[in-house]
Design a protein around this motif. Structure first.
Motif, PDB file in Angstrom:
ATOM      1  N   VAL A 202       0.839  -1.200   0.000  1.00 47.70           N
ATOM      2  CA  VAL A 202       0.000   0.000   0.000  1.00 47.70           C
ATOM      3  C   VAL A 202       0.870   1.246   0.000  1.00 47.70           C
ATOM      4  O   VAL A 202       2.046   1.201   0.363  1.00 47.70           O
ATOM      5  CB  VAL A 202      -0.928   0.060   1.241  1.00 47.70           C
ATOM      6  N   ASN A 203       0.264   2.339  -0.417  1.00 43.50           N
ATOM      7  CA  ASN A 203       1.008   3.601  -0.441  1.00 43.50           C
ATOM      8  C   ASN A 203       0.926   4.302   0.916  1.00 43.50           C
ATOM      9  O   ASN A 203       0.235   3.860   1.828  1.00 43.50           O
ATOM     10  CB  ASN A 203       0.514   4.505  -1.575  1.00 43.50           C
ATOM     11  N   GLU A 204       1.633   5.407   0.984  1.00 48.28           N
ATOM     12  CA  GLU A 204       1.746   6.128   2.243  1.00 48.28           C
ATOM     13  C   GLU A 204       0.381   6.610   2.737  1.00 48.28           C
ATOM     14  O   GLU A 204       0.064   6.510   3.922  1.00 48.28           O
ATOM     15  CB  GLU A 204       2.687   7.315   2.025  1.00 48.28           C
ATOM     16  N   ALA A 205      -0.434   7.102   1.827  1.00 47.74           N
ATOM     17  CA  ALA A 205      -1.740   7.656   2.216  1.00 47.74           C
ATOM     18  C   ALA A 205      -2.585   6.593   2.917  1.00 47.74           C
ATOM     19  O   ALA A 205      -3.290   6.891   3.890  1.00 47.74           O
ATOM     20  CB  ALA A 205      -2.471   8.191   0.988  1.00 47.74           C
ATOM     21  N   SER A 206      -2.501   5.351   2.454  1.00 47.71           N
ATOM     22  CA  SER A 206      -3.261   4.287   3.091  1.00 47.71           C
ATOM     23  C   SER A 206      -2.731   4.002   4.491  1.00 47.71           C
ATOM     24  O   SER A 206      -3.500   3.720   5.409  1.00 47.71           O
ATOM     25  CB  SER A 206      -3.199   3.012   2.249  1.00 47.71           C
ATOM     26  N   GLY A 207      -1.423   4.077   4.644  1.00 45.16           N
ATOM     27  CA  GLY A 207      -0.813   3.884   5.958  1.00 45.16           C
ATOM     28  C   GLY A 207      -1.326   4.904   6.960  1.00 45.16           C
ATOM     29  O   GLY A 207      -1.625   4.577   8.108  1.00 45.16           O
ATOM     30  N   TYR A 208      -1.465   6.134   6.503  1.00 42.52           N
ATOM     31  CA  TYR A 208      -2.007   7.181   7.377  1.00 42.52           C
ATOM     32  C   TYR A 208      -3.504   6.959   7.623  1.00 42.52           C
ATOM     33  O   TYR A 208      -4.006   7.219   8.705  1.00 42.52           O
ATOM     34  CB  TYR A 208      -1.781   8.571   6.768  1.00 42.52           C
ATOM     35  N   GLY A 209      -4.180   6.491   6.604  1.00 45.17           N
ATOM     36  CA  GLY A 209      -5.625   6.323   6.699  1.00 45.17           C
ATOM     37  C   GLY A 209      -6.054   5.450   7.857  1.00 45.17           C
ATOM     38  O   GLY A 209      -7.018   5.765   8.556  1.00 45.17           O
ATOM     39  N   THR A 210      -5.368   4.344   8.067  1.00 46.02           N
ATOM     40  CA  THR A 210      -5.760   3.446   9.137  1.00 46.02           C
ATOM     41  C   THR A 210      -4.914   3.616  10.389  1.00 46.02           C
ATOM     42  O   THR A 210      -5.094   2.896  11.362  1.00 46.02           O
ATOM     43  CB  THR A 210      -5.707   1.976   8.663  1.00 46.02           C
ATOM     44  N   TYR A 221       7.308  -3.186   6.827  1.00 44.53           N
ATOM     45  CA  TYR A 221       8.375  -3.271   5.845  1.00 44.53           C
ATOM     46  C   TYR A 221       8.123  -2.209   4.788  1.00 44.53           C
ATOM     47  O   TYR A 221       6.999  -2.073   4.302  1.00 44.53           O
ATOM     48  CB  TYR A 221       8.383  -4.650   5.179  1.00 44.53           C
ATOM     49  N   HIS A 222       9.162  -1.480   4.465  1.00 51.03           N
ATOM     50  CA  HIS A 222       9.029  -0.380   3.517  1.00 51.03           C
ATOM     51  C   HIS A 222       9.840  -0.685   2.268  1.00 51.03           C
ATOM     52  O   HIS A 222      11.021  -1.028   2.361  1.00 51.03           O
ATOM     53  CB  HIS A 222       9.528   0.915   4.173  1.00 51.03           C
ATOM     54  N   VAL A 223       9.193  -0.610   1.127  1.00 52.02           N
ATOM     55  CA  VAL A 223       9.902  -0.826  -0.134  1.00 52.02           C
ATOM     56  C   VAL A 223      10.354   0.541  -0.648  1.00 52.02           C
ATOM     57  O   VAL A 223       9.563   1.291  -1.209  1.00 52.02           O
ATOM     58  CB  VAL A 223       8.987  -1.505  -1.176  1.00 52.02           C
ATOM     59  N   GLY A 224      11.591   0.831  -0.405  1.00 49.58           N
ATOM     60  CA  GLY A 224      12.105   2.178  -0.646  1.00 49.58           C
ATOM     61  C   GLY A 224      12.009   2.652  -2.078  1.00 49.58           C
ATOM     62  O   GLY A 224      11.543   3.765  -2.324  1.00 49.58           O
ATOM     63  N   PRO A 232       0.739  -4.872   7.119  1.00 52.00           N
ATOM     64  CA  PRO A 232       0.870  -5.630   8.361  1.00 52.00           C
ATOM     65  C   PRO A 232      -0.426  -6.389   8.669  1.00 52.00           C
ATOM     66  O   PRO A 232      -0.447  -7.248   9.533  1.00 52.00           O
ATOM     67  CB  PRO A 232       1.112  -4.544   9.409  1.00 52.00           C
ATOM     68  N   THR A 233      -1.481  -6.058   7.977  1.00 49.23           N
ATOM     69  CA  THR A 233      -2.781  -6.685   8.150  1.00 49.23           C
ATOM     70  C   THR A 233      -3.676  -6.248   6.989  1.00 49.23           C
ATOM     71  O   THR A 233      -3.478  -5.164   6.437  1.00 49.23           O
ATOM     72  CB  THR A 233      -3.458  -6.268   9.475  1.00 49.23           C
ATOM     73  N   ALA A 234      -4.654  -7.094   6.644  1.00 44.93           N
ATOM     74  CA  ALA A 234      -5.574  -6.742   5.555  1.00 44.93           C
ATOM     75  C   ALA A 234      -6.462  -5.564   5.932  1.00 44.93           C
ATOM     76  O   ALA A 234      -7.094  -4.956   5.070  1.00 44.93           O
ATOM     77  CB  ALA A 234      -6.443  -7.944   5.195  1.00 44.93           C
ATOM     78  N   GLU A 235      -6.499  -5.258   7.207  1.00 53.89           N
ATOM     79  CA  GLU A 235      -7.250  -4.090   7.661  1.00 53.89           C
ATOM     80  C   GLU A 235      -6.856  -2.853   6.855  1.00 53.89           C
ATOM     81  O   GLU A 235      -7.722  -2.025   6.528  1.00 53.89           O
ATOM     82  CB  GLU A 235      -6.946  -3.853   9.155  1.00 53.89           C
ATOM     83  N   VAL A 236      -5.577  -2.731   6.533  1.00 55.55           N
ATOM     84  CA  VAL A 236      -5.109  -1.510   5.867  1.00 55.55           C
ATOM     85  C   VAL A 236      -5.717  -1.359   4.469  1.00 55.55           C
ATOM     86  O   VAL A 236      -6.423  -0.380   4.213  1.00 55.55           O
ATOM     87  CB  VAL A 236      -3.571  -1.441   5.840  1.00 55.55           C
ATOM     88  N   PRO A 237      -5.497  -2.325   3.558  1.00 61.41           N
ATOM     89  CA  PRO A 237      -6.141  -2.150   2.246  1.00 61.41           C
ATOM     90  C   PRO A 237      -7.661  -2.203   2.311  1.00 61.41           C
ATOM     91  O   PRO A 237      -8.323  -1.425   1.611  1.00 61.41           O
ATOM     92  CB  PRO A 237      -5.578  -3.295   1.404  1.00 61.41           C
ATOM     93  N   LEU A 238      -8.220  -3.087   3.125  1.00 55.77           N
ATOM     94  CA  LEU A 238      -9.677  -3.213   3.159  1.00 55.77           C
ATOM     95  C   LEU A 238     -10.349  -1.923   3.623  1.00 55.77           C
ATOM     96  O   LEU A 238     -11.292  -1.437   3.007  1.00 55.77           O
ATOM     97  CB  LEU A 238     -10.102  -4.361   4.079  1.00 55.77           C
TER      98      LEU A 238
END
Length: 422
Positions: A202-210, A221-224, A232-238
């Motif tokens: 997921v992108n950064e915006a999604s990380g902030y979203g949840t 884990y960050h893909v630079g 870290p969980t499907a909660e983030v994309p879902l």
RNA sequence: GGAAAGGUGGGUGAGUGGCUGAAACCAACAGUUUGCUAAACUGUCGUACGGGAAACUGUACCGGGGGUUCGAAUCCCCCCCUUUCCGCCA
């Protein structure tokens, strides 16, 4: 993220709730309120100046059309002045806004009234327990030995190709994984959740979203090269499917489920907790997520808890449910129930699910709202739960259902596995 | 990776630097009509942050950030994203 007007209008209530987290937030909350106060004052000043400038600009426009050039030029002096003034105010204003945002990031969700004060895990309340704890014979083995004995999981191979915490599932071990994933997904579907296959990055915006960012940056884990995060969980994309979405009331509740691998760095966790399947960097999980009307969310949380109960009963595992105390609850949660299965050979409880109501805390960052029947737009409540996470379930299945001839597969799982014993 | 086109309200989609918070259409909502449904007609219909008891009102927002200008959706610069074509490829 909490909402400033809520903090302003319910300061006492918010603070007494937050106090259950065994940390004092009153200074931070007071700063939020006072910074916001200054912010509003400044915003007002700026708005007034801009209003004046807008008015003058209109007049200048009219004068130009009438060919009164000189008169128009005369009025430009004032707008130039205003522009200078605005620049200063804008700088201060954006500073205040940034300050406010940073302060808000520091404040966790306000615990639900049923949550008790507590310093840590030992003060969680057991609210339910089910199943009998069988005393196993002398020959009982911990799951990591069972895995080796029956060639289900090879931890060493995982270390070779990736590192510790990345097991390789083999033969019946791999089929058991697939069976559990299918079983959990089917059960979720029957309970009305719509299955989604979502991206694992997921992108950064999604990380902030949840709310994983900015608080838990180091856990992902960050893909630079591409600036993406492994989930870290499907909660983030879902949950982020509904970021920046305005829903209609009748669409709610929205019930989502999905299977994904989960990636966690687990920085800083060592010791016997990490043995075998107890703590992994990559593991499989089926997640359930709900978006709901504000007034329905606690009833839905109960539904989710019952759903998870049903799964554990079908797997014939002894388990208990804990209502987390303030000190042990996650940052974004308002009420959390943890499910723990008993690991018969390790003789300890293992967390297999965490089911929470986040109320508007996530929705506020996500900007996920709905229009109520009264026409008012309000934030949804978000909820999620693991249903379930695989590794510790596998550990508990192996350990609890072992006998002198191997391991018995619970009836409910047999159709998915295709075998009855290991 | 190379080239081109494009990003406007819930959706489609207009938009000569001022009269555009934004046409038109669709969707939605309310009302009229109607035996019911539909159709037709009329009206309402973006979000955020302020002020106000309220009616109402101010400001900002046309991918994001800067700039030019008295005035920017419209002009300039940078960035991001999407689509299409080429290349590579499961």
């Amino acid at each position: 993220m909490l909402q400033v007007p809520y903090l302003r209008e319910n300061t006492e209530k918010a603070l007494s709730g937050l106090a259950k987290r065994n940390k004092d937030f009153s200074a931070t909350v007071q700063s939020i309120i006072s910074v916001d106060e200054s912010r509003r004052k400044l915003q007002n000043e700026l708005d007034n100046l801009l209003a004046e400038s807008n008015k003058i600009s209109k007049i200048i426009g009219d004068l130009f059309k009438e060919g009164k050039r000189e008169e128009a030029d005369g009025m430009k002096v004032r707008t130039t002045e205003i522009k200078e003034e605005c620049k200063g105010i804008e700088t201060n204003l954006s500073q205040l806004e940034e300050e406010l945002k940073q302060l808000l990031y520091l404040v966790p969700n306000v615990p639900h009234e049923s949550v008790v004060f507590g310093k840590g895990a030992e003060e969680n309340e057991v609210v339910y327990s089910s199943g009998e704890i069988h005393a196993l014979g002398e020959s009982k083995l911990p799951h990591w030995e069972l895995c080796e004995k029956h060639k289900l999981i090879d931890f060493e191979l995982g270390v070779k190709i990736t590192g510790a915490g990345f097991p390789v599932y083999i033969g019946k071990g791999a089929r058991l994984q697939r069976a559990l994933i299918n079983f959990f997904l089917e059960e979720a579907m029957k309970a009305g959740y719509t299955e989604h296959q979502v991206p694992h990055l997921v992108n950064e915006a999604s990380g902030y979203g949840t709310g994983q960012l900015p608080d838990k940056e180091g856990q992902m884990y960050h893909v630079g090269v591409d600036d993406l995060y492994l989930i870290p969980t499907a909660e983030v994309p879902l949950t982020n499917l509904y970021r920046d979405v305005l829903l209609k009331e009748e669409q709610l509740p929205i019930k989502l489920t999905g299977y994904t691998p989960c990636f966690r760095r687990e920085a800083g966790s060592y010791g016997k907790d990490v043995r075998g399947l107890n703590r992994l960097h990559q593991f499989d999980k089926v997640e359930i997520v709900q978006l709901s009307k504000q007034e329905d969310s606690y009833a839905l949380l109960e539904d989710m808890v019952n759903h998870v109960k049903g799964l554990l009963n079908k797997l014939e595992l002894p388990f208990r449910i804990l209502r987390l105390c303030g000190g042990d609850m996650g940052f974004t949660s308002s009420l959390t129930f943890d499910f723990e299965v008993y690991s018969a050979a390790q003789e300890r409880w293992l967390e297999v699910s965490s089911t929470s109501n986040f109320e508007t805390f996530q929705a506020n960052r996500l900007k996920c709202r709905y229009k109520g029947s009264d026409g008012k737009t309000q934030l949804v409540h978000t909820l999620n739960g693991s249903a379930l996470a695989l590794p510790r379930i596998v550990a508990a299945l192996l350990e609890n259902h072992q006998d002198e001839n191997g391991v018995r597969i619970p009836q409910a799982l047999v159709p998915y596995c295709g075998f009855e014993r290991i």
